[in-house]
Design an enzyme around this catalytic site. Sequence first.
Site, PDB file in Angstrom:
ATOM      1  N   PHE A  15      10.045  86.748  37.777  1.00  0.00           N
ATOM      2  CA  PHE A  15       8.879  86.133  37.160  1.00  0.00           C
ATOM      3  C   PHE A  15       8.643  86.655  35.755  1.00  0.00           C
ATOM      4  O   PHE A  15       8.719  87.866  35.508  1.00  0.00           O
ATOM      5  CB  PHE A  15       7.614  86.448  37.984  1.00  0.00           C
ATOM      6  CG  PHE A  15       7.624  85.893  39.374  1.00  0.00           C
ATOM      7  CD1 PHE A  15       7.099  84.646  39.643  1.00  0.00           C
ATOM      8  CD2 PHE A  15       8.156  86.633  40.423  1.00  0.00           C
ATOM      9  CE1 PHE A  15       7.098  84.126  40.939  1.00  0.00           C
ATOM     10  CE2 PHE A  15       8.162  86.137  41.727  1.00  0.00           C
ATOM     11  CZ  PHE A  15       7.635  84.874  41.981  1.00  0.00           C
ATOM     12  N   ASP A  16       8.342  85.749  34.849  1.00  0.00           N
ATOM     13  CA  ASP A  16       7.718  86.146  33.598  1.00  0.00           C
ATOM     14  C   ASP A  16       6.317  86.631  33.960  1.00  0.00           C
ATOM     15  O   ASP A  16       5.809  86.350  35.050  1.00  0.00           O
ATOM     16  CB  ASP A  16       7.657  84.939  32.656  1.00  0.00           C
ATOM     17  CG  ASP A  16       6.896  85.232  31.388  1.00  0.00           C
ATOM     18  OD1 ASP A  16       7.227  86.214  30.713  1.00  0.00           O
ATOM     19  OD2 ASP A  16       5.951  84.475  31.089  1.00  0.00           O
TER      20      ASP A  16
END
Length: 217
Positions: free
Chosen positions: A10-11
């Site tokens: 995930f960003d």
Amino acid sequence: MNGKINTLLFDLDGTLIDTNELIISSFLHTLEIYYPGKYQREDVIPFMGPTLMETFGGIDVNKAEEMVAKYRAFNIANHDNIVTIFEGVYDTIKILKENGYKIGIVTTKLSDVVNMGLRLTKLDEFFDVIVALDHVKNAKPDPEPVLMALEQLGSSPEEAIMVGDNSHDILAGKNAGTKTAGVAWTLKGRDFLASLQPDYLLDNMSDLLTILKVEVK
């Protein structure tokens, strides 16, 4: 667990936690010092995604480091008063962790500010690995940070999905050979992310559970 995908990367900003107003305010505060009255809210939205050095270097390479320092000072001072978590994120990440998925963060932020955001939103207990800007030579969209996270997790690109809100996230995943998922709550707009042709477009983070066929008890 889905037979193939076992890893989610995930960003952070704009994906898991809502730092949009903090980032915009930090840019406007900094640019007002150097260019009074020149930059408005709509002018700085395109700056979201690249590293600070890339953005400020594109404005004035000679003052980039100075501007980055002013940005970071304002950003850290105001962080806890502005940052929130997006709807559905906490429960989804918790369920993924409980179901044995390997989860990591790949971000263009520095690790100290990453940890501030994770502690504030109580996400800090869930992630197996964090790859931040100070851990790599080449930031997203280069595949280096994604591949580094996968190596640390013992995963292959074919087993992973990179989830993000910006072109840098989708391109980094594609460049590394992972599946990609864009989040429709991106400040850049759903159509912008759709134009990048991610494998999935999420309206809520819980959509990942449907994609992965995770049974929610």
